[in-house]
Design a protein around this motif. Structure first.
Motif, PDB file in Angstrom:
ATOM      1  N   UNK A   4       0.843  -1.203   0.000  1.00 41.81           N
ATOM      2  CA  UNK A   4       0.000   0.000   0.000  1.00 41.81           C
ATOM      3  C   UNK A   4       0.886   1.265   0.000  1.00 41.81           C
ATOM      4  N   UNK A   5       1.987   1.207   0.770  1.00 46.09           N
ATOM      5  CA  UNK A   5       2.933   2.340   0.798  1.00 46.09           C
ATOM      6  C   UNK A   5       3.567   2.494  -0.578  1.00 46.09           C
ATOM      7  N   UNK A   6       3.942   1.349  -1.160  1.00 46.95           N
ATOM      8  CA  UNK A   6       4.619   1.366  -2.449  1.00 46.95           C
ATOM      9  C   UNK A   6       3.731   1.996  -3.518  1.00 46.95           C
ATOM     10  N   UNK A   7       2.428   1.639  -3.475  1.00 44.14           N
ATOM     11  CA  UNK A   7       1.475   2.189  -4.447  1.00 44.14           C
ATOM     12  C   UNK A   7       1.427   3.716  -4.331  1.00 44.14           C
ATOM     13  N   UNK A   8       1.445   4.192  -3.088  1.00 44.28           N
ATOM     14  CA  UNK A   8       1.404   5.640  -2.872  1.00 44.28           C
ATOM     15  C   UNK A   8       2.676   6.299  -3.397  1.00 44.28           C
ATOM     16  N   UNK A   9       3.814   5.625  -3.156  1.00 40.18           N
ATOM     17  CA  UNK A   9       5.090   6.196  -3.592  1.00 40.18           C
ATOM     18  C   UNK A   9       5.135   6.306  -5.121  1.00 40.18           C
ATOM     19  N   UNK A  10       4.649   5.258  -5.799  1.00 43.24           N
ATOM     20  CA  UNK A  10       4.717   5.294  -7.272  1.00 43.24           C
ATOM     21  C   UNK A  10       3.733   6.316  -7.854  1.00 43.24           C
ATOM     22  N   UNK A  11       2.826   6.845  -7.005  1.00 44.69           N
ATOM     23  CA  UNK A  11       1.888   7.847  -7.533  1.00 44.69           C
ATOM     24  C   UNK A  11       2.519   9.243  -7.567  1.00 44.69           C
ATOM     25  N   UNK A  12       3.754   9.379  -7.022  1.00 44.86           N
ATOM     26  CA  UNK A  12       4.364  10.715  -6.901  1.00 44.86           C
ATOM     27  C   UNK A  12       4.469  11.441  -8.252  1.00 44.86           C
ATOM     28  N   UNK A  13       5.030  10.782  -9.320  1.00 42.82           N
ATOM     29  CA  UNK A  13       5.117  11.524 -10.592  1.00 42.82           C
ATOM     30  C   UNK A  13       3.737  11.996 -11.073  1.00 42.82           C
ATOM     31  N   UNK A  14       2.692  11.145 -10.899  1.00 47.59           N
ATOM     32  CA  UNK A  14       1.337  11.544 -11.334  1.00 47.59           C
ATOM     33  C   UNK A  14       0.833  12.728 -10.499  1.00 47.59           C
ATOM     34  N   UNK A  15       1.136  12.709  -9.196  1.00 49.62           N
ATOM     35  CA  UNK A  15       0.713  13.815  -8.323  1.00 49.62           C
ATOM     36  C   UNK A  15       1.364  15.122  -8.769  1.00 49.62           C
ATOM     37  N   UNK A  16       2.681  15.032  -9.044  1.00 50.59           N
ATOM     38  CA  UNK A  16       3.405  16.253  -9.441  1.00 50.59           C
ATOM     39  C   UNK A  16       2.800  16.810 -10.733  1.00 50.59           C
ATOM     40  N   UNK A  17       2.543  15.893 -11.699  1.00 47.83           N
ATOM     41  CA  UNK A  17       1.951  16.349 -12.963  1.00 47.83           C
ATOM     42  C   UNK A  17       0.597  17.011 -12.729  1.00 47.83           C
ATOM     43  N   UNK A  18      -0.226  16.397 -11.829  1.00 50.72           N
ATOM     44  CA  UNK A  18      -1.569  16.949 -11.570  1.00 50.72           C
ATOM     45  C   UNK A  18      -1.466  18.344 -10.945  1.00 50.72           C
ATOM     46  N   UNK A  19      -0.517  18.511 -10.011  1.00 56.28           N
ATOM     47  CA  UNK A  19      -0.367  19.816  -9.352  1.00 56.28           C
ATOM     48  C   UNK A  19       0.090  20.874 -10.360  1.00 56.28           C
ATOM     49  N   UNK A  20       1.034  20.457 -11.258  1.00 53.16           N
ATOM     50  CA  UNK A  20       1.513  21.415 -12.274  1.00 53.16           C
ATOM     51  C   UNK A  20       0.348  21.803 -13.196  1.00 53.16           C
ATOM     52  N   UNK A  21      -0.428  20.772 -13.616  1.00 53.73           N
ATOM     53  CA  UNK A  21      -1.554  21.024 -14.523  1.00 53.73           C
ATOM     54  C   UNK A  21      -2.577  21.957 -13.875  1.00 53.73           C
ATOM     55  N   UNK A  22      -2.789  21.776 -12.569  1.00 51.08           N
ATOM     56  CA  UNK A  22      -3.780  22.614 -11.860  1.00 51.08           C
ATOM     57  C   UNK A  22      -3.167  23.953 -11.433  1.00 51.08           C
ATOM     58  N   UNK A  23      -1.937  24.202 -11.874  1.00 53.95           N
ATOM     59  CA  UNK A  23      -1.200  25.442 -11.519  1.00 53.95           C
ATOM     60  C   UNK A  23      -1.200  25.673  -9.999  1.00 53.95           C
ATOM     61  N   UNK A  24      -1.010  24.580  -9.269  1.00 55.01           N
ATOM     62  CA  UNK A  24      -0.876  24.699  -7.813  1.00 55.01           C
ATOM     63  C   UNK A  24      -2.204  24.608  -7.059  1.00 55.01           C
ATOM     64  N   UNK A  25      -3.313  24.590  -7.785  1.00 54.90           N
ATOM     65  CA  UNK A  25      -4.624  24.471  -7.110  1.00 54.90           C
ATOM     66  C   UNK A  25      -4.807  23.027  -6.631  1.00 54.90           C
ATOM     67  N   UNK A  26      -5.787  22.781  -5.716  1.00 52.68           N
ATOM     68  CA  UNK A  26      -5.973  21.421  -5.195  1.00 52.68           C
ATOM     69  C   UNK A  26      -6.227  20.413  -6.317  1.00 52.68           C
ATOM     70  N   UNK A  27      -5.799  19.178  -6.105  1.00 47.44           N
ATOM     71  CA  UNK A  27      -6.014  18.104  -7.092  1.00 47.44           C
ATOM     72  C   UNK A  27      -6.800  16.985  -6.415  1.00 47.44           C
ATOM     73  N   UNK A  28      -7.097  15.937  -7.183  1.00 52.01           N
ATOM     74  CA  UNK A  28      -7.872  14.830  -6.593  1.00 52.01           C
ATOM     75  C   UNK A  28      -7.078  14.094  -5.515  1.00 52.01           C
ATOM     76  N   UNK A  29      -5.757  14.354  -5.451  1.00 50.26           N
ATOM     77  CA  UNK A  29      -4.945  13.680  -4.453  1.00 50.26           C
ATOM     78  C   UNK A  29      -5.075  14.369  -3.102  1.00 50.26           C
TER      79      UNK A  29
END
Ligand code: SAM
Length: 238
Positions: free
Chosen positions: A213-238
Motif C-alpha cells: 500500500x505504501x509502495x502504491x502511494x510512492x509510485x503515484x508521486x510523478x502523477x501527483x506532481x503532474x496533476x499539481x503542475x496542470x492545476x497550476x498549484x490548485x488542489x487536485x484529486x490527491x
C-alpha cells in the motif's frame, strides 16, 4: 579507482532514490563546465542545460555510475520552473546492489565492459550509501513546522539525507497524509483507555498497513506532481 553508490537496504521499483544535485548552467555558459565527468546535459524549456556537479558537495547523485543494464532512471521534474534531476528505481534493487542509470551513450570509454561482471569490481562503495528508509524520509519532507525545525534539518544533514525543495501548502504531494488518513479510519472505533494503550494501538495500526500500500502511494508521486503542475498549484484529486 572509481566510486559508486550502493543500496544499504532493498529499494522497491518506482521509488525515488536521490536527486542529481549541482549548479544549473544554461546554454551560452555551457563552455564553463569545470569537469565533464560530473556534468549531466539535458534540454529544459527547449534550451540546452546542464547540472554541473563537479563541486563535491557530499551529495551522492554525482557518484552514480553508468550502465547499459541500469536499475535506475533519471527523470526531470519541474518545480517552480526549476528542473530537478531525480533518480527513480526502475526495478526492485537488492541490498548491496550498485545503483546505476544509463548515461545515454553507447560509445563511452567504459562501455565495452560495462554491465558485465568486471564492472562490479571497478566501483568502490562510498559512505554513506543509500538506505530505503533514508529515501523514505527524504520523500516525506514537506513544509510542516516539524520538518523545517533546526533539529530535523541537522539530523537529515548529519545522516546524509538530501531533501527536495517543497512547494508551500502542498499536502497532496505528500503520500504520508494518505497513510495518516488510513490510520485514522482504522482507529475510528478503537477506544484506548489510557495513553499507553493509545500508543500501542497507533503502533499496531501502522504495522497493519501492508508495504504494497505504501509502495502504491510512492509510485503515484510523478502523477501527483503532474496533476499539481496542470492545476497550476490548485488542489487536485490527491
Ligand atoms: C558522474 S561520475 C560517477 C562517479 C565516479 N565513478 C567517481 O568515482 O567519481 C562519472 C564518471 O565515472 C566513471 N564511470 C561512470 N560509469 C562507469 C562505468 N560503468 N564503468 C567505469 N567507469 C564509469 C567515468 O569516469 C565517468 O566519467
Amino acid at each position: 579507482w572509481s566510486r559508486g553508490v550502493f543500496a544499504k537496504t532493498p529499494i522497491l521499483q518506482g521509488s525515488f532514490i536521490l536527486e542529481y544535485r549541482g549548479t544549473l548552467v544554461e546554454k551560452g555558459k555551457l563552455g564553463k563546465i569545470n569537469n565533464n565527468n560530473y556534468a549531466y546535459f539535458f534540454k529544459h524549456g527547449g534550451r540546452d542545460c546542464c547540472i554541473d556537479a563537479s563541486l563535491d558537495d557530499g551529495s551522492l547523485g554525482r557518484l552514480v555510475n553508468d550502465s547499459q543494464k541500469p536499475n535506475g532512471k533519471i527523470k526531470k521534474i519541474d518545480l517552480g520552473g526549476k528542473p530537478h534531476l531525480c533518480l527513480f528505481a526502475i526495478k526492485d534493487i537488492n541490498k548491496d546492489d550498485e545503483i546505476t542509470y544509463n548515461y545515454g551513450g553507447q560509445d563511452l570509454p567504459w562501455c565495452s565492459y560495462c554491465g558485465q561482471e568486471l564492472c562490479k569490481f571497478v566501483h568502490e562503495p562510498v559512505a554513506p550509501a543509500i538506505t530505503g528508509s533514508e529515501v523514505t524520509s527524504a520523500k516525506e519532507q514537506d513544509l510542516a513546522p516539524a520538518h523545517t525545525a533546526k533539529s530535523t534539518k541537522s539530523w537529515l544533514n548529519d545522516h546524509g539525507v538530501g531533501v527536495l525543495d517543497w512547494p508551500a501548502n502542498s499536502p497532496d504531494l505528500n503520500p504520508i497524509e494518505n497513510l495518516w488518513s488510513i490510520v485514522k479510519r482504522k482507529m475510528r472505533n478503537k477506544r484506548p483507555k489510557h495513553a499507553d494503550e493509545l500508543k500501542a494501538t497507533v503502533k499496531e495500526t501502522w504495522a497493519s498497513i501492508p508495504p504494497q500500500q505504501c509502495h502504491k502511494l510512492i509510485t503515484s508521486i510523478p502523477r501527483r506532481i503532474e496533476a499539481v503542475i496542470k492545476a497550476k498549484g490548485a488542489p487536485t484529486k490527491y
